[in-house]
Write an enzyme that holds these catalytic residues in place. Sequence first.
Site, PDB file in Angstrom:
ATOM      1  CD  GLU A  79     -25.801 -11.793 -14.118  1.00 39.87           C
ATOM      2  OE1 GLU A  79     -25.120 -11.060 -13.365  1.00 39.87           O
ATOM      3  OE2 GLU A  79     -25.887 -13.019 -13.964  1.00 39.87           O
ATOM      4  CG  HIS A  98     -26.394 -10.590  -8.965  1.00 37.63           C
ATOM      5  ND1 HIS A  98     -26.695 -11.858  -8.513  1.00 37.63           N
ATOM      6  CD2 HIS A  98     -25.564 -10.767 -10.030  1.00 37.63           C
ATOM      7  CE1 HIS A  98     -26.096 -12.751  -9.285  1.00 37.63           C
ATOM      8  NE2 HIS A  98     -25.395 -12.113 -10.196  1.00 37.63           N
ATOM      9  CG  HIS A 100     -20.231 -12.785  -8.810  1.00 34.03           C
ATOM     10  ND1 HIS A 100     -19.826 -11.845  -9.720  1.00 34.03           N
ATOM     11  CD2 HIS A 100     -21.474 -13.149  -9.206  1.00 34.03           C
ATOM     12  CE1 HIS A 100     -20.778 -11.654 -10.622  1.00 34.03           C
ATOM     13  NE2 HIS A 100     -21.785 -12.435 -10.335  1.00 34.03           N
ATOM     14  CG  HIS A 168     -24.099 -16.831 -10.563  1.00 27.75           C
ATOM     15  ND1 HIS A 168     -24.875 -16.768 -11.688  1.00 27.75           N
ATOM     16  CD2 HIS A 168     -23.735 -15.555 -10.313  1.00 27.75           C
ATOM     17  CE1 HIS A 168     -24.958 -15.506 -12.105  1.00 27.75           C
ATOM     18  NE2 HIS A 168     -24.274 -14.760 -11.284  1.00 27.75           N
TER      19      HIS A 168
END
Lengths: 240, 240, 240, 240
Positions: A79, A98, A100, A168
């Site tokens: 990613e 980024h 989760h 996500h």
Amino acid sequence: MTDRTLDALLADLVIANRILAHEGVLDDFGHVSARDPHDPSRFWLSASRSPELVSRADLLRFDLDGRPEDPGQRRPYLETIVHARLYAARPDVRAIVHHHARAVLPFTVTKRPLRPVFHLAAVLGEAVPVWDSVPEFGDTAMIIADGAVADSHARAMGGGNSLLLRGHGATNAEAGLAAVTFVAVTLRDNAEVQAAAEAMGEVQYLSPGEIALTAKMQMGERPLSRSWEYRRARAGFAGL
Amino acid sequence: MTDRTLDALLADLVIANRILAHEGVLDDFGHVSARDPHDPSRFWLSASRSPELVSRADLLRFDLDGRPEDPGQRRPYLETIVHARLYAARPDVRAIVHHHARAVLPFTVTKRPLRPVFHLAAVLGEAVPVWDSVPEFGDTAMIIADGAVADSHARAMGGGNSLLLRGHGATNAEAGLAAVTFVAVTLRDNAEVQAAAEAMGEVQYLSPGEIALTAKMQMGERPLSRSWEYRRARAGFAGL
Amino acid sequence: MTDRTLDALLADLVIANRILAHEGVLDDFGHVSARDPHDPSRFWLSASRSPELVSRADLLRFDLDGRPEDPGQRRPYLETIVHARLYAARPDVRAIVHHHARAVLPFTVTKRPLRPVFHLAAVLGEAVPVWDSVPEFGDTAMIIADGAVADSHARAMGGGNSLLLRGHGATNAEAGLAAVTFVAVTLRDNAEVQAAAEAMGEVQYLSPGEIALTAKMQMGERPLSRSWEYRRARAGFAGL
Amino acid sequence: MTDRTLDALLADLVIANRILAHEGVLDDFGHVSARDPHDPSRFWLSASRSPELVSRADLLRFDLDGRPEDPGQRRPYLETIVHARLYAARPDVRAIVHHHARAVLPFTVTKRPLRPVFHLAAVLGEAVPVWDSVPEFGDTAMIIADGAVADSHARAMGGGNSLLLRGHGATNAEAGLAAVTFVAVTLRDNAEVQAAAEAMGEVQYLSPGEIALTAKMQMGERPLSRSWEYRRARAGFAGL
């Protein structure tokens, strides 16, 4: 010749990886990056490795299409493009996480808007938008591995600094590593507090005026440096 | 000449910082103070630093307008005035904690009164009032950084010992560091237990008679010293 | 002459204190005791100290009226009488834990019966009764510090092995330290699982037949010794 | 002669025990096994010991009826037959975890189907079936200690890879130790997130298309090896 500015940034990038792992925002997956201090068309991000294990030797420099320089045997995160396209779209952004974080996920799969309920969370803005790739891209493997999806993700953030991803996780983008670390932890904390408060009854959220005034104050040098000093000590970097 | 009374107090103030950080009541923000043992018009509080990192060299003495003595390079907390004005208003108070324990926050943004549901929590009194600065001061940056706001906060506590702050946190004020540490931890615990109990159905709270009798017993020297010995050991001060 | 049987029991009693503190069943308050292996009219319990800090030198022997032998400077717990009167009432009981595990408290202040929802919790029996001292004694300081209250508490347990105390905590009484440690941890776990399950909808509890068969199996030597070996290692006693 | 393939597997089996204990999926009870790399009619599992304490010397080889080879003084787990019969029924399975992760239990005693709500949980498939031994076997001691019950358990898993056990726990079966470790942790995480999301309102689950595409990607070598490297480091095996 020694590049002290770059050395300091990369040292902080390793620390940000460790802090966010120690605080439970990042785990086996997720990543944090920083824009190059000299060349705004480049950014630094670890090769594919869990953030708790990242060290200086794992850091790679990328261009804004996500291509690494001198990777050698090191494989980039799938990613990486999330970071690349967001730096391209947002010249004001100098650090991106980024993640989760589990407490955030319920707000990505229900109709509940994530909104700040306590003063520190003013840094999230009035409400955090939710992006879903399905309308544009249909069923996918739910990772952001190509430029078109990454561009859609960047557009969804608009001029804001936080974005939820349906089923996500979330992305935070700020002007520096201390800021983005603080905001990512606070996003998680607000999700927990907001869920608990809403289970009790009607909630008084921060007002737009409070959000503007409080966010400005919290993103100042003093609060951010106090928080960074604390988090880096907890992650094992006291005295370094 | 050595001032053993003061030395002991300041050692305990460092320990109270570490305990409250270790127990998760204080984190990057929040603070704990103690009134000077010799001069009731002065109190001790760390310079701006997260409580887990506070040591003896960070402690400053302040007057009741929040002015530090001999700060040198050390910058006070922005909210030092909270402590100053509360010591001014309440001669019986000798130690204060101001914190943002996450479990308490839902009770500050909903209509649910925080009330003791188990025996230890009798020390909170029959219900903990909630203060909001908006009626007097409108939208603010949500920190208590000037005297008028700090006076309003002190008035809201009245003759009680605990106060919730809307969308912000809580303040506990007691006759000593062991007491205020115990009460701050217990406030957090009661918030968790009360929320869980109320989610199950009708709750039987402690009666006014039980609150009076139990609080008196819990605030005695034996329970407080047992709790302090335990918490300081957990925070790494066993045997000191 | 060395009394190896007693030495082993007292070593295990120290370990049980540390295990129950490490697992969060005991904290600043609460206590665990064991009946004397030679004289059933005597039992062993620490002097007043938090269980995480208890060592061999803190252990005192008491008679069934709660009077200590040779206390020296050591002060007994105020609630020593809870243990004394329960050993008097129940010749089958050889170990007792009295605690305030937070997850159990909601079941003591609501009408929800605490019932086993998973196999390990069969050791709790079909439902755990709740005792409240108010009908007999009115408002009190909510500790069990005299014989009449302790006798009422012992009667409420009846022939069972676990008892909830309204707004206070729980007591577990079993045939040995490994058993009572396992049951106290499992009571806490079942409270958490049951609360989560009941928030989801109708719950299928263990049947009376399952409870009888499973409890008998779980309280056998093999499961209890495996659990004890694990818990003592986690509490720092591996290899001792 | 050294058998490097077997040595590596058994080293990983010890590590899988420690990881799953460290992550709170296994505790005093539960177990993890691996099929023999050379003889598919044999598998390896610890003798009766809590997974956090398992070392190489505890590992035994069993046949598909659950009979150990050369046990010496080592007693097998009572539920060894769970593994034996599942390896017999499923040639594709090379590693199995049976556990009682607390967060999963509410989904075993209510009518709520456990379904993936976030991308990592796609590895669970569209919904995890629940098995109950009562229809076939009536009230039991709730352990799977004989072949007929173990065969029923294996049949209930069908061609899937995860199974919930009513009032008991869950079993995960995958093609290797890294995969089964990842899936067991993710099952627990999804249970927590799903419960929190469903308490908020209507939930958007992953679609069947997303589940298929995402599971295939997550079960690839890169994600599994990144997760394994992270979890083994957290469990204390960094650098080994």
